[in-house]
Design a protein around this motif. Sequence first.
Motif, mmCIF file in Angstrom:
data_model
loop_
_atom_site.group_PDB
_atom_site.id
_atom_site.type_symbol
_atom_site.label_atom_id
_atom_site.label_comp_id
_atom_site.label_asym_id
_atom_site.label_seq_id
_atom_site.Cartn_x
_atom_site.Cartn_y
_atom_site.Cartn_z
ATOM 1 N N ARG A 1 0.831 -1.203 0.000
ATOM 2 C CA ARG A 1 0.000 0.000 0.000
ATOM 3 C C ARG A 1 0.869 1.258 0.000
ATOM 4 N N GLN A 2 0.217 2.410 -0.126
ATOM 5 C CA GLN A 2 0.904 3.696 -0.134
ATOM 6 C C GLN A 2 0.762 4.358 1.234
ATOM 7 N N VAL A 3 1.843 4.957 1.709
ATOM 8 C CA VAL A 3 1.815 5.711 2.962
ATOM 9 C C VAL A 3 2.450 7.074 2.741
ATOM 10 N N MET A 4 1.988 8.052 3.519
ATOM 11 C CA MET A 4 2.554 9.393 3.445
ATOM 12 C C MET A 4 3.619 9.530 4.530
ATOM 13 N N VAL A 5 4.821 9.949 4.128
ATOM 14 C CA VAL A 5 5.934 10.068 5.069
ATOM 15 C C VAL A 5 6.627 11.415 4.873
#
Length: 226
Positions: free
Chosen positions: A98-102
């Motif tokens: 999945r995509q995560v915001m960092v």
Amino acid sequence: MDNSIQNPALRNMYWQEEPTAKEGSPDQKLDQEDFFKLLTQQLNMQDPTKPVENDQMIAQMTNFTMAEGITNMSDQFKTFTENMTSNQALQASTLVGRQVMVPTNEANIPLTGGGANGAIALQQSGFNTKLTVENAQGQVVKNISLGDLEAGVHDFEWDGTDANGNPVPPGNYSISANARMGTSNEELPVQMRAHVNSVSMGGGEGIVLNLRGLGGVKLADVSEIG
């Protein structure tokens, strides 16, 4: 005891050395039974003319109970921490793929091509807001104008092409943002969305998400899950 004495009858008349507990053995730990033995011995050995006051006995029993309670609480907290870590690891494993915001300004373009997206934060209204995309050599690949933006968080997207509209080679690219605020241009904090390849545990860092092309980031640093 003198081991040269061979007669068992004489040997028994000598003082027998009591075995001592080895360092780190459970025998060195006082439990509740040991405490009551010591308390009973204390009562037997006390001066009849100066008996131990009731409040002193109660204070000793209270201190032992508190010490035992603290030990039990420490064990329970350790078990609780281990369970929490296991639950976090299980939850983190669902982020794979999945995509995560960092909080990073790095973007990875895979071999299959594609773009990148993220967000910038403005504490006040910004004018002539612009993104600058640079390759690993520090060369400007593309400038993207976002116009005038109000205070707040704003998403942006880069399609993965250069200034001429051609797809860029795979690799890592850095994206910076700036806007005119008042009479000066200011750099804006950038966050990027990244693909989670795997999850690591232990090593003193807690749970770490391994991002494609960007390395590891702590789970606590993730601000958004896509």
